[in-house]
Design a protein around this motif. Structure first.
Motif, mmCIF file in Angstrom:
data_model
loop_
_atom_site.group_PDB
_atom_site.id
_atom_site.type_symbol
_atom_site.label_atom_id
_atom_site.label_comp_id
_atom_site.label_asym_id
_atom_site.label_seq_id
_atom_site.Cartn_x
_atom_site.Cartn_y
_atom_site.Cartn_z
ATOM 1 N N SER B 10 0.833 -1.197 0.000
ATOM 2 C CA SER B 10 0.000 0.000 0.000
ATOM 3 C C SER B 10 0.867 1.245 0.000
ATOM 4 O O SER B 10 2.036 1.228 0.405
ATOM 5 C CB SER B 10 -0.945 0.004 1.203
ATOM 6 O OG SER B 10 -0.204 0.042 2.399
ATOM 7 N N LEU B 11 0.232 2.340 -0.466
ATOM 8 C CA LEU B 11 0.912 3.627 -0.562
ATOM 9 C C LEU B 11 -0.137 4.713 -0.401
ATOM 10 O O LEU B 11 -1.203 4.645 -1.018
ATOM 11 C CB LEU B 11 1.592 3.754 -1.929
ATOM 12 C CG LEU B 11 2.258 5.069 -2.281
ATOM 13 C CD1 LEU B 11 3.475 5.290 -1.398
ATOM 14 C CD2 LEU B 11 2.668 5.075 -3.755
ATOM 15 N N SER B 19 3.030 10.174 -7.088
ATOM 16 C CA SER B 19 2.943 8.792 -6.606
ATOM 17 C C SER B 19 3.980 7.981 -7.379
ATOM 18 O O SER B 19 4.057 8.079 -8.608
ATOM 19 C CB SER B 19 1.563 8.198 -6.877
ATOM 20 O OG SER B 19 0.563 8.860 -6.142
ATOM 21 N N LEU B 21 5.160 4.063 -7.822
ATOM 22 C CA LEU B 21 4.910 2.656 -7.542
ATOM 23 C C LEU B 21 6.041 1.840 -8.163
ATOM 24 O O LEU B 21 6.426 2.073 -9.309
ATOM 25 C CB LEU B 21 3.559 2.209 -8.111
ATOM 26 C CG LEU B 21 2.350 2.890 -7.472
ATOM 27 C CD1 LEU B 21 1.918 4.113 -8.261
ATOM 28 C CD2 LEU B 21 1.198 1.911 -7.357
ATOM 29 N N SER B 80 -0.970 13.467 -8.601
ATOM 30 C CA SER B 80 -1.917 12.443 -8.160
ATOM 31 C C SER B 80 -3.287 13.079 -7.903
ATOM 32 O O SER B 80 -3.384 14.208 -7.401
ATOM 33 C CB SER B 80 -1.413 11.768 -6.876
ATOM 34 O OG SER B 80 -0.154 11.170 -7.103
ATOM 35 N N SER B 85 -6.998 6.581 -6.833
ATOM 36 C CA SER B 85 -7.025 5.599 -5.743
ATOM 37 C C SER B 85 -7.562 4.275 -6.278
ATOM 38 O O SER B 85 -8.700 4.175 -6.739
ATOM 39 C CB SER B 85 -7.910 6.103 -4.594
ATOM 40 O OG SER B 85 -7.369 7.279 -4.035
ATOM 41 N N THR B 109 -0.220 -3.037 -5.654
ATOM 42 C CA THR B 109 -0.024 -1.995 -4.637
ATOM 43 C C THR B 109 -1.295 -1.163 -4.572
ATOM 44 O O THR B 109 -1.762 -0.663 -5.595
ATOM 45 C CB THR B 109 1.166 -1.082 -4.983
ATOM 46 O OG1 THR B 109 2.372 -1.834 -4.973
ATOM 47 C CG2 THR B 109 1.273 0.072 -3.982
ATOM 48 N N LEU B 111 -3.023 2.078 -3.902
ATOM 49 C CA LEU B 111 -2.725 3.511 -3.802
ATOM 50 C C LEU B 111 -3.934 4.258 -3.279
ATOM 51 O O LEU B 111 -5.046 4.091 -3.791
ATOM 52 C CB LEU B 111 -2.329 4.073 -5.172
ATOM 53 C CG LEU B 111 -2.158 5.589 -5.261
ATOM 54 C CD1 LEU B 111 -0.964 6.042 -4.407
ATOM 55 C CD2 LEU B 111 -1.983 6.044 -6.712
#
Lengths: 113, 115
Positions: B10-11, B19, B21, B80, B85, B109, B111
């Motif tokens: 997760s982030l 963002s 990744l 972002s 999300s 992941t 986000l």
């Protein structure tokens, strides 16, 4: 959005029963794929097709069979469902094979009790 | 053996910020890499891809970087937005019978873009 539908969208079945999932496309793409998604594994390839009646196994093909009798339909069959086949199943299509994105259907959530 | 790894489950990023990744792979035969975005109860949606002969590809707010020597790729999203999300999957491609291609996916992941 690519024209891909999957049916059914949800299914609950019992151990030992046969189950068939259908993927239907309106894009006339040559390549079709079945994946399953499980926690901790991402998506994994079950079977794929590179033309009508041309299919082959992916990395998690045990317990599954497929058929493709026409361009637009790709069927995934669980001959005798087991609880380990509880998963979300995604169909994907692509116009060309290599170096090309795959477009995914909305998924079928299958629960085997 | 996980050939494609996304080590951050997760982030969380503030709206307007970048963002990043990350994704690592082990198989040198992978020749094409893709990023997908997935919302709950929907199929993965293709975002951006990169060939193994390139080191960067941009599409609007999304940029993918590939470092072949490190077997590492990353997705940058700038700026972002809350609609970003989702769960992001990294995927790597190899060629199969009949020139089909197999995608090997990371575990994703999640986000979250906060206001």
């Amino acid at each position: 959005d690519a024209g891909i539908t999957q049916s059914p969208r949800h299914k609950v079945t019992e151990t030992g029963t046969p189950v068939t999932l259908r993927c239907h496309q309106t894009e006339n793409h040559r390549y079709m794929y079945w994946y399953r998604q499980d926690p901790g594994h991402g998506l994994r390839l079950i079977h794929y097709s590179y033309g009508v009646k041309d299919t082959d196994k992916g990395e998690v093909s045990d317990g599954y069979s497929v058929s493709r009798s026409k361009t637009e339909d790709f069927l995934l069959t669980l001959e005798s469902a087991t609880s380990s086949q509880t998963s979300v199943y995604f169909c994907a299509i692509s116009e060309t094979g290599q170096y090309n994105e795959q477009f995914f259907g909305p998924g079928t959530r299958l629960t085997v009790l | 053996d996980q050939q494609v790894k996304q080590n951050s489950p997760s982030l969380s990023v503030q709206e307007g910020r970048i963002s990043i990744l990350n994704c690592d792979y082990t198989n040198s035969m992978f020749d094409y890499f893709l990023w997908y975005k997935k919302y709950p109860a929907e199929g993965p949606t293709f975002l951006i891809s990169i060939s193994s002969i390139k080191d960067k590809n941009e599409d609007g707010r999304f940029t993918v970087f590939l470092n072949k020597s490190a077997k590492h790729l990353s997705l940058h999203i700038v700026p972002s937005q809350p609609g970003d999300s989702a769960v992001y999957f990294c995927a790597a491609s190899t060629t199969l019978t009949g020139t089909a291609s197999k995608l090997t996916f990371g575990t994703g992941t999640r986000l979250q873009v906060t206001l």
